[in-house]
Scaffold this motif. Sequence first.
Motif, mmCIF file in Angstrom:
data_model
loop_
_atom_site.group_PDB
_atom_site.id
_atom_site.type_symbol
_atom_site.label_atom_id
_atom_site.label_comp_id
_atom_site.label_asym_id
_atom_site.label_seq_id
_atom_site.Cartn_x
_atom_site.Cartn_y
_atom_site.Cartn_z
ATOM 1 N N ARG A 4 0.830 -1.212 0.000
ATOM 2 C CA ARG A 4 0.000 0.000 0.000
ATOM 3 C C ARG A 4 0.861 1.258 0.000
ATOM 4 O O ARG A 4 0.573 2.224 -0.701
ATOM 5 N N LEU A 5 1.932 1.265 0.773
ATOM 6 C CA LEU A 5 2.759 2.461 0.875
ATOM 7 C C LEU A 5 3.570 2.726 -0.387
ATOM 8 O O LEU A 5 4.119 3.819 -0.549
ATOM 9 N N ALA A 6 3.611 1.764 -1.297
ATOM 10 C CA ALA A 6 4.269 1.984 -2.591
ATOM 11 C C ALA A 6 3.380 2.748 -3.565
ATOM 12 O O ALA A 6 3.859 3.218 -4.600
ATOM 13 N N VAL A 7 2.103 2.891 -3.243
ATOM 14 C CA VAL A 7 1.167 3.603 -4.118
ATOM 15 C C VAL A 7 1.385 5.109 -3.969
ATOM 16 O O VAL A 7 1.389 5.624 -2.848
ATOM 17 N N PRO A 8 1.577 5.837 -5.056
ATOM 18 C CA PRO A 8 1.722 7.299 -4.960
ATOM 19 C C PRO A 8 0.536 7.932 -4.234
ATOM 20 O O PRO A 8 -0.619 7.577 -4.491
ATOM 21 N N GLY A 9 0.845 8.840 -3.302
ATOM 22 C CA GLY A 9 -0.200 9.482 -2.513
ATOM 23 C C GLY A 9 -0.390 8.878 -1.141
ATOM 24 O O GLY A 9 -0.974 9.511 -0.261
ATOM 25 N N PHE A 10 0.098 7.639 -0.934
ATOM 26 C CA PHE A 10 0.176 7.063 0.406
ATOM 27 C C PHE A 10 1.453 7.610 1.027
ATOM 28 O O PHE A 10 2.557 7.302 0.579
ATOM 29 N N LEU A 11 1.321 8.440 2.058
ATOM 30 C CA LEU A 11 2.461 9.180 2.591
ATOM 31 C C LEU A 11 3.167 8.460 3.733
ATOM 32 O O LEU A 11 4.387 8.543 3.865
ATOM 33 N N SER A 12 2.426 7.793 4.577
ATOM 34 C CA SER A 12 2.998 7.029 5.686
ATOM 35 C C SER A 12 1.918 6.108 6.223
ATOM 36 O O SER A 12 0.735 6.235 5.881
ATOM 37 N N GLY A 13 2.339 5.174 7.062
ATOM 38 C CA GLY A 13 1.375 4.226 7.614
ATOM 39 C C GLY A 13 1.980 3.445 8.751
ATOM 40 O O GLY A 13 3.204 3.343 8.884
ATOM 41 N N TYR A 63 -3.694 2.891 -7.260
ATOM 42 C CA TYR A 63 -4.318 2.206 -6.125
ATOM 43 C C TYR A 63 -5.265 1.107 -6.598
ATOM 44 O O TYR A 63 -5.262 -0.011 -6.058
ATOM 45 N N LYS A 64 -6.066 1.410 -7.621
ATOM 46 C CA LYS A 64 -7.017 0.412 -8.099
ATOM 47 C C LYS A 64 -6.319 -0.820 -8.655
ATOM 48 O O LYS A 64 -6.831 -1.936 -8.563
ATOM 49 N N LYS A 65 -5.115 -0.626 -9.200
ATOM 50 C CA LYS A 65 -4.369 -1.765 -9.731
ATOM 51 C C LYS A 65 -4.058 -2.782 -8.642
ATOM 52 O O LYS A 65 -4.202 -3.994 -8.846
ATOM 53 N N VAL A 66 -3.660 -2.300 -7.458
ATOM 54 C CA VAL A 66 -3.349 -3.244 -6.382
ATOM 55 C C VAL A 66 -4.604 -3.704 -5.650
ATOM 56 O O VAL A 66 -4.709 -4.870 -5.263
ATOM 57 N N SER A 67 -5.565 -2.806 -5.463
ATOM 58 C CA SER A 67 -6.769 -3.199 -4.723
ATOM 59 C C SER A 67 -7.639 -4.165 -5.516
ATOM 60 O O SER A 67 -8.313 -5.033 -4.941
ATOM 61 N N ASP A 68 -7.616 -4.041 -6.850
ATOM 62 C CA ASP A 68 -8.427 -4.925 -7.696
ATOM 63 C C ASP A 68 -7.740 -6.241 -8.026
ATOM 64 O O ASP A 68 -8.355 -7.130 -8.623
ATOM 65 N N ASN A 69 -6.469 -6.355 -7.638
ATOM 66 C CA ASN A 69 -5.712 -7.572 -7.931
ATOM 67 C C ASN A 69 -5.014 -8.078 -6.671
ATOM 68 O O ASN A 69 -3.779 -8.057 -6.569
ATOM 69 N N PRO A 70 -5.794 -8.529 -5.685
ATOM 70 C CA PRO A 70 -5.191 -8.965 -4.423
ATOM 71 C C PRO A 70 -4.289 -10.177 -4.617
ATOM 72 O O PRO A 70 -4.546 -11.039 -5.457
ATOM 73 N N THR A 71 -3.228 -10.209 -3.810
ATOM 74 C CA THR A 71 -2.312 -11.348 -3.856
ATOM 75 C C THR A 71 -2.987 -12.581 -3.252
ATOM 76 O O THR A 71 -4.017 -12.488 -2.568
ATOM 77 N N SER A 72 -2.379 -13.725 -3.479
ATOM 78 C CA SER A 72 -2.936 -14.952 -2.900
ATOM 79 C C SER A 72 -2.908 -14.898 -1.380
ATOM 80 O O SER A 72 -3.820 -15.405 -0.709
#
Length: 223
Positions: free
Chosen positions: A36-45, A74-83
């Motif tokens: 998630r933190l690799a997505v541009p616009g995610f600043l910290s977590g 963001y949609k690329k990672v959220s729409d393609n969850p890992t196993s």
Amino acid sequence: MAAKKGTGLLMVWADVPADKEPDFNRWYNEEHLAERLAVPGFLSGARYEAVKGGPKHLAVYELESPAVLDSAAYKKVSDNPTSWTKRSGPQAIATTFIRNVYTMIHPRAVTPAVAAAGMAPALQLGRMDVPAAVDAEWNQWYNTVYVPNYEKVPGVIRGRRYRAVTGTPTYLTYYEFENPKVSETEAWHAQRNAVAASETMRKHMRHAQGSPGVYVKTFELKG
């Protein structure tokens, strides 16, 4: 220096069965947070656990703005969850799962000092609604009296307020603490009714189950 805080928050709360917690924690710490933190616009977590209230598990992501969650990245990672996500994410195993997105309403802007600040060691979070008839008066009081008074208490780093753009209830109060005992101190309790209006205004709050909750940071990726 890159900003660490913006005007948006993504907050994910969960309770999970005890036998599934080890894998849940590994998934979050070894895969999901970094993804998630690799997505541009995610600043910290960071991840937190409740020491008062609940749900137990909390992931906090500071966003440039809520619009980050509409981005293609963001949609690329959220729409393609890992196993691993499919197997161990909260949507698969949680008995309580709350995913809320917020936009900041107090203060009105992120100052350079706040933007540069990291994730707090502890948080106190209030999730609440108020009747529509008192909404404007209540928000004025909260922003100009209640939060500023609590920010005077030793151990309080800052207080921010948010309105939900996804999820319920409507309002989130987000206090950053130096330690989880701040809201148990005499100085904190002295501010509850430091102003006559506070007792009346507080009665309008309709807290969500587990609110207010106090959380301690358990994991943060270091850049």
